[in-house]
Design a protein around this motif. Structure first.
Motif, PDB file in Angstrom:
ATOM      1  N   SER A 217      -2.790   9.342  -0.588  1.00 21.71           N
ATOM      2  CA  SER A 217      -3.673   8.685  -1.548  1.00 21.71           C
ATOM      3  C   SER A 217      -3.662   7.179  -1.315  1.00 21.71           C
ATOM      4  O   SER A 217      -2.634   6.599  -0.946  1.00 21.71           O
ATOM      5  N   ARG A 218      -4.787   6.549  -1.567  1.00 21.14           N
ATOM      6  CA  ARG A 218      -4.909   5.098  -1.401  1.00 21.14           C
ATOM      7  C   ARG A 218      -4.506   4.433  -2.718  1.00 21.14           C
ATOM      8  O   ARG A 218      -5.300   4.323  -3.649  1.00 21.14           O
TER       9      ARG A 218
ATOM     10  N   ARG B 274      -8.239   1.894   8.600  1.00 13.17           N
ATOM     11  CA  ARG B 274      -8.641   3.282   8.360  1.00 13.17           C
ATOM     12  C   ARG B 274      -9.571   3.673   9.496  1.00 13.17           C
ATOM     13  O   ARG B 274     -10.665   3.120   9.634  1.00 13.17           O
TER      14      ARG B 274
ATOM     15  N   ASP C  39     -11.249  10.991  -0.058  1.00 14.32           N
ATOM     16  CA  ASP C  39      -9.869  11.315  -0.458  1.00 14.32           C
ATOM     17  C   ASP C  39      -9.664  12.825  -0.583  1.00 14.32           C
ATOM     18  O   ASP C  39      -8.882  13.300  -1.402  1.00 14.32           O
TER      19      ASP C  39
ATOM     20  N   PHE D 157      -5.563   2.362  -8.239  1.00 13.81           N
ATOM     21  CA  PHE D 157      -6.253   3.257  -7.306  1.00 13.81           C
ATOM     22  C   PHE D 157      -7.633   3.587  -7.862  1.00 13.81           C
ATOM     23  O   PHE D 157      -7.890   3.473  -9.069  1.00 13.81           O
TER      24      PHE D 157
ATOM     25  N   THR E 277      -4.932   6.457   8.171  1.00 13.81           N
ATOM     26  CA  THR E 277      -4.552   5.072   7.874  1.00 13.81           C
ATOM     27  C   THR E 277      -3.401   4.648   8.778  1.00 13.81           C
ATOM     28  O   THR E 277      -2.520   5.439   9.107  1.00 13.81           O
TER      29      THR E 277
ATOM     30  N   GLU F 267      -4.638  -3.085   6.513  1.00 14.17           N
ATOM     31  CA  GLU F 267      -4.474  -1.657   6.795  1.00 14.17           C
ATOM     32  C   GLU F 267      -5.751  -1.149   7.457  1.00 14.17           C
ATOM     33  O   GLU F 267      -6.857  -1.454   7.010  1.00 14.17           O
TER      34      GLU F 267
ATOM     35  N   GLN G  95      -2.395   1.091  -4.544  1.00 10.18           N
ATOM     36  CA  GLN G  95      -1.835  -0.243  -4.405  1.00 10.18           C
ATOM     37  C   GLN G  95      -0.687  -0.373  -5.409  1.00 10.18           C
ATOM     38  O   GLN G  95      -0.882  -0.186  -6.610  1.00 10.18           O
TER      39      GLN G  95
ATOM     40  N   SER H 155       0.821  -1.210   0.000  1.00  3.19           N
ATOM     41  CA  SER H 155       0.000   0.000   0.000  1.00  3.19           C
ATOM     42  C   SER H 155       0.859   1.266   0.000  1.00  3.19           C
ATOM     43  O   SER H 155       0.334   2.358   0.137  1.00  3.19           O
TER      44      SER H 155
END
Length: 833
Positions: free
Chosen positions: A196-197, A569, A510, A82, A538, A567, A199, A58
């Motif tokens: 930002s999320r 949140r 976001d 993402f 996070t 992870e 991968q 992540s």
């Protein structure tokens, strides 16, 4: 002797064996499909993964690992994935999608695109950049190849539509449609920022013969330390195979219910058959045959016909399995190669034969005690009326066989006992209702009603009646269908709450801290309210009660590994919101020692094997933070509120890197489209979740799942109808005698037709009402204890189901009684013998 005795009754015996054919066909078909699926997953495991090894994290891979990772394999690709809003040009339509930025194709599996060379063009070095878009997404907005798509700050031409991606099923595409862009443009989109999320994935292809699992094992410690997950062909095969093995096992249990219904029909039919043969058995006893020999004669008959039914069912199941890949196609990530699975056929033959014999033995036991006096006294019934202790042994064997089969399918004693208890409850409830009906009709018989109604009602409790059998079989099939319908309605109704009243129907997430004021100004300009603001941080779990995650993962009996590797949140506040209820402990608060007391969702606490008072050490994006579980809470997920597994108290995380979620409500689709378009242009990193679109997608998904379950429940309904049909035909001899007597006494064909209609119409009505009553209770229990929502059954569709089942039952009863109605009494008696 068994063969000679069966000559006059083979047609009727073959008909009742048809009632178990469908159950065996379902078993063989599903188990064959499961075997073929497991083989296909094994053969296509590389295509599922698209590589020999995939590493994912992540956050960007640590610089210290780069030299090692760059030497792995003979070929490598990288990907950033993402969620983001995209806008299609020139239409201006926008939607939240999964963006996958790649620098190459897939090593294994076919990446199907249209035009066919679009995938090659996408991965070709030096080619003009373009985007590949899922076919379903283009169809939704009427976009086509040659149009443009705006991803963040980058506008790309659509160079192809994606028809199939390795390892991705049709359902996954519908839920999370994908847009592929070159990885070199990911940074230019402005969507990959701090917080930002995203991968991060790297895929590797190794030389043939390389032991990838052994290689990963040497790197596991370093990968764990860097929070990098490794996925090999073997692990993906095991993971996918386990998921679909569970699916086939549960479908097998549904098929097993159909087989049990058929066996109920077998027991009833054999019971009637034995009653007709009692005089013949008495003659055999007079000629010197023992009770054991008489039993064996009829047991050999039923066992032989049971084997015939099992063979026919296995053959039908082998044909049915070719339909299952079509029924389940949207859920499967691999292409299924259909072939006959001989282990599945053998299991079906063995199961069908054993169940038929065991259920046939229940009525056949009475043959042992038939007295020779029956030759002289046809009313002599004391020999078979007394209780037989062997019946309890047979019932015990049937129960053990059912539990053994359920355990073989689920591999869980909890599920096995639950399945057995549920099945026993359903059968017992239906049986009690059937007996209660007979008792009530006999006790409160309406002597003042018309002749037709009196005769029809009397048939419900007269000797050789079919009340108990038909109420059980038809009622259980109706129960399965009604429970499915009510549960689907419950789930959809729960989600549709999102569109009611003034609840939010648009979620913006976001949002960075510096963007909050601008986003709120945008909403204000569109005259949209800000209903809720939620900060999100996070983090990862480092240790529990002082033991590190690495140590805890080695203990297979303790905290599940997924608790330690996921992870988290979380948010922070000092109170619970409207959708939460305190279960135990306290709300989020600061302890007197300065250690935060966090609140954990109650069911998650149980699944994680944690308890109040445990110490949790978190890694908050590089900063360690110790907390204590201070309380638990329940979440009402029917309300549109962001929900969190862990909630911190205020005053702890305010300075941590975070993003925000805003909830608002749009009055119509035009306002929704306008705000989405402005967000894409002014705040491309902010994603908007349209809850209306989620509802539509969920409805489509539930419709597909419901079709699969209805397909299997159909076996139970068809089996129940076969039980009905065979029961009517098997009892034809008794109906003939009654009809001749009524006709001799002056009854017309019309009256006999109406009597038959009343009898089977009432049986169908009762069976339907009983099944639906059980379904309402089962769905109410699910609503209260599982989904925790209110429950109100949809009355009109249920009434329609009652009418359908009643009409089918009455129709089959009339159809199978047509010979008795249209022929003269003398002709019928001559034909019978």
């Amino acid at each position: 002797m068994a063969w000679r005795d069966s000559r006059r009754s083979r047609a009727r015996l073959l008909l009742f064996m048809a009632s178990i054919v469908l159950g065996i066909a379902a078993l063989v078909g599903i188990n064959s499909f499961g075997d073929n699926l497991a083989r296909s997953i094994s053969e296509q495991a590389r295509e599922l993964l698209g590589a020999d090894l995939v590493l994912s994290a992540s956050k960007p891979f640590a610089a210290g690992l780069q030299p090692t990772l760059s030497k792995l394999g003979v070929a490598r690709t990288q990907e950033l994935a993402f969620a983001s809003m995209v806008e299609f040009r020139p239409s201006g339509s926008a939607r939240l999608v999964q963006v996958r930025a790649r620098d190459g194709g897939f090593f294994y599996g076919e990446w199907q695109t249209e035009p066919r060379n679009a995938a090659q063009r996408f991965t070709e070095p030096g080619a003009a950049p373009g985007a590949l878009v899922d076919d379903a997404l283009l169809a939704q907005f009427g976009a086509k190849v040659g149009d443009s798509v705006l991803v963040g700050r980058v506008k790309l031409p659509i160079i192809g539509r994606v028809l199939k991606t390795p390892g991705q099923s049709g359902i996954a595409t519908a839920v999370a449609p994908t847009v592929f862009i070159p990885v070199s443009l990911a940074a230019k989109t402005g969507l990959v920022q701090r917080g930002s999320r995203v991968q991060y994935r790297r895929s590797y292809r190794f030389a043939p013969g390389t032991d990838v699992a052994a290689l990963v094992k040497t790197l596991q410690a370093r990968l764990d330390k860097a929070d990098i997950d490794a996925d090999t062909v073997a692990s993906r095969q095991q993971q996918t195979g386990r998921a679909f093995a569970d699916l086939t096992r549960y479908l097998s249990l549904v098929a097993f219910v159909a087989l049990l219904l058929g066996c109920v029909g077998v027991a009833s039919a054999v019971n009637l058959y034995v009653r007709e043969k009692l005089a013949a058995v008495a003659v055999l006893r007079c000629l010197g045959a023992s009770g054991r020999q008489a039993l064996l004669i009829y047991l050999i008959q039923t066992a032989g016909l049971g084997l015939v039914g099992a063979v026919l069912g296995a053959a039908l199941g082998a044909a049915v399995q070719s339909l299952l890949p079509r029924v389940l196609g949207d859920f499967l990530p691999v292409a299924i190669t259909v072939s006959i699975s001989w282990p599945a056929v053998l299991t079906g033959l063995t199961t069908g034969l054993l169940m038929a014999v065991l259920f046939a033995l229940l009525p056949l036991l009475s043959v042992r005690r038939v007295s020779p006096l029956r030759v002289l006294r046809t009313a002599f019934e004391d020999d078979t009326a007394t209780p037989d202790p062997l019946r309890w042994l047979i019932l015990l064997l049937i129960g053990l066989f059912i539990l053994a089969f359920a355990y073989q399918q689920t591999r869980s004693w909890n599920l096995t006992l639950g399945f057995g208890a549920g099945l026993l409850t359903a059968f017992a409830a239906l049986a009690v209702l059937g007996r209660l009906l007979m008792a009530l009709v006999r006790r409160f018989f309406p002597a003042g009603w018309g002749y037709v109604w009196r005769q029809g009602l009397a048939n419900l409790y007269r000797p050789q009646n079919q009340t108990l059998t038909l109420v059980t079989s038809i009622g259980l099939g109706t129960f399965l269908l009604a429970t499915l319908f009510l549960t689907q309605t419950l789930l959809l109704g729960r989600v549709q709450l999102a569109g009611q009243g003034q609840q939010p129907n648009l979620v913006l997430f976001d949002i960075q801290r510096e963007q909050r004021a601008g986003v709120e100004k945008l909403l204000s300009a569109q005259r949209l309210p800000v209903l809720q603001r939620v900060p999100i941080v996070t983090m990862r779990l480092l240790a529990v009660n002082g033991q590190s995650a690495a140590v805890l993962k080695k203990d297979t009996t303790g905290i599940p590994p997924w608790v330690l590797s996921r992870e988290y949140r979380v948010t922070y506040r000092d109170s619970l919101n409207a959708s939460e209820k305190l279960v135990d402990g306290t709300v989020p608060t600061m302890g007197r020692d300065g250690t935060p007391r966090v609140s954990v969702e109650s069911s998650y606490l149980q699944r994680s094997k944690l308890k109040i008072g445990d110490t949790l050490d978190f890694n908050v994006q590089g900063a360690p933070l110790r907390t204590i579980v201070g309380g638990t809470r329940e979440i009402d997920r029917a309300q549109v509120q962001p929900s969190f597994l862990v909630v911190f108290p205020a005053g702890v995380l305010e300075q941590a890197p975070q993003f925000e979620v805003l909830l608002t409500r749009t009055p119509n689709t035009a306002a929704l489209a306008a705000v989405q378009q402005r967000l894409v242009r002014e705040f491309p990193n902010v994603s908007a979740i349209d809850l209306g679109l989620i509802l539509k997608t969920l409805e489509e998904l539930l419709a597909k799942i419901s079709f699969v379950i209805r397909f299997m429940a159909g076996f139970s309904i068809l089996t129940g109808l076969l039980v009905l049909s065979s029961s009517v035909v098997i009892s034809r001899y008794q109906r003939v005698r009654e009809s001749v007597l009524l006709r001799t006494l002056g009854a017309s064909r019309r009256q006999i037709l109406r009597i038959t209609l009343v009898e089977y119409g009432l049986l169908g009505l009762l069976a339907a009402l009983a099944g639906i009553g059980l379904a309402v209770l089962a769905t109410w229990a699910l609503a209260v204890w599982v989904f925790q929502v209110g429950f109100g059954p949809a009355v009109l569709p249920l009434l329609g189901l009652v009418a359908l089942v009643t009409a089918l039952t009455a129709g089959i009863g009339l159809f199978n009684s047509r010979d008795v109605l249209r022929r003269s009494p003398l002709e019928v008696l001559r034909g019978e013998g």
